[in-house]
Design an enzyme around this catalytic site. Sequence first.
Site, PDB file in Angstrom:
ATOM      1  N   HIS A  41       0.834  -1.195   0.000  1.00 18.45           N
ATOM      2  CA  HIS A  41       0.000   0.000   0.000  1.00 18.45           C
ATOM      3  C   HIS A  41       0.872   1.248   0.000  1.00 18.45           C
ATOM      4  CE1 HIS A  41      -3.366  -2.442   1.913  1.00 18.45           C
ATOM      5  NE2 HIS A  41      -2.312  -3.090   2.384  1.00 18.45           N
ATOM      6  N   TYR A  42       0.299   2.382  -0.390  1.00 20.62           N
ATOM      7  CA  TYR A  42       0.896   3.664  -0.039  1.00 20.62           C
ATOM      8  C   TYR A  42      -0.044   4.398   0.907  1.00 20.62           C
ATOM      9  CZ  TYR A  42      -1.888   5.800  -3.907  1.00 20.62           C
ATOM     10  OH  TYR A  42      -2.878   6.216  -4.761  1.00 20.62           O
ATOM     11  N   THR A  43       0.526   5.290   1.715  1.00 16.09           N
ATOM     12  CA  THR A  43      -0.265   5.924   2.769  1.00 16.09           C
ATOM     13  C   THR A  43      -1.010   7.167   2.306  1.00 16.09           C
ATOM     14  OG1 THR A  43       1.585   7.326   3.476  1.00 16.09           O
ATOM     15  CG2 THR A  43       1.377   5.153   4.523  1.00 16.09           C
ATOM     16  N   GLU A 109       2.654  -0.860   4.498  1.00 18.11           N
ATOM     17  CA  GLU A 109       2.357   0.489   4.048  1.00 18.11           C
ATOM     18  C   GLU A 109       3.673   1.214   3.784  1.00 18.11           C
ATOM     19  OE1 GLU A 109      -0.403   2.270   3.526  1.00 18.11           O
ATOM     20  OE2 GLU A 109      -2.049   1.163   4.492  1.00 18.11           O
ATOM     21  N   HIS A 157      -2.666  -3.404  -3.291  1.00 17.82           N
ATOM     22  CA  HIS A 157      -4.033  -3.189  -2.840  1.00 17.82           C
ATOM     23  C   HIS A 157      -4.987  -3.125  -4.034  1.00 17.82           C
ATOM     24  CE1 HIS A 157      -6.548  -1.067   0.530  1.00 17.82           C
ATOM     25  NE2 HIS A 157      -6.995  -2.253   0.200  1.00 17.82           N
ATOM     26  N   ASP A 167      -3.701   1.970  -5.109  1.00 16.69           N
ATOM     27  CA  ASP A 167      -2.334   1.838  -4.611  1.00 16.69           C
ATOM     28  C   ASP A 167      -1.792   0.415  -4.814  1.00 16.69           C
ATOM     29  OD1 ASP A 167      -4.390   1.331  -2.618  1.00 16.69           O
ATOM     30  OD2 ASP A 167      -2.822   1.158  -1.119  1.00 16.69           O
TER      31      ASP A 167
END
Length: 265
Positions: A41-43, A109, A157, A167
């Site tokens: 994921h990215y935040t 993440e 994700h 993401d």
Amino acid sequence: MKFRGYIWLFLLLLTGCSGLKFDDSYQSVSQDSRVRFIVLHYTASPLPRSLEVLTQGKVSSHYLIAEHTIANQAPTIYRLVDENKRAWHAGDSQWQGRTWLNASSIGIEMVHRGFTVNSQGHKVWLPWSEPQIDALIVLLTDIMQRHGLSAGSIVGHSDIAPQRKLDPGPLFPWHRLAKAGLIHWPEPQLVAKYQETFTAQRPSVAWFQTQLAQIGYAVPQHAKLDQATRNVLAAFQMKYRPQRFDGEPDAETAALLLALNEIGP
């Protein structure tokens, strides 16, 4: 007597001592890790906000990798949830027939904004830091070895929730993970060969849906090119052909799908 039994049980629960004796000298060979997948994921938030959300909010992940900020230093990797526990990072998700992947995955993440929006209202995707990806590769290698995971176990994700998530985005360097032996990648010569065939005759929508499902995507199987199918196609393209992820079932996408499925899970 019955009342005494309740008191005894209450004291056991209170002290956490059952009085039972355990022998761990015998271990069954019929066992493996509960972890089947690793989800990336990215935040979309800077580090302070990411830490706040992932530790104080309703979502969580096992690891958080900071952005690279200091020369010659690797990014900090925050371990937020023990791998033996479930983190709440995947949400409504599905991959290779498994649903609600929080119970069977490790979530990673990465501090990254994802994209900005320009004056025309279009997304402008942002590049990734090489040291951050270097740290991710080391972490992934370690997790995969400890849990006995194969190259088909790392997903984004957007792979497990293509109807609602983007993401880690089209600029995420999946090919670097492939070069490290962590994910499968379509053989370019095979892709070129199949693309020539599919340019002459493009496969049906039903064929695309079958191939996507074989990889692991949750995709309709009704032979119609609806928005849900386009979203899944776009998720696949974003990963393997990021220069164009329009959700169109074209010859190159067909070639990528077939070449990848020949590798196996």
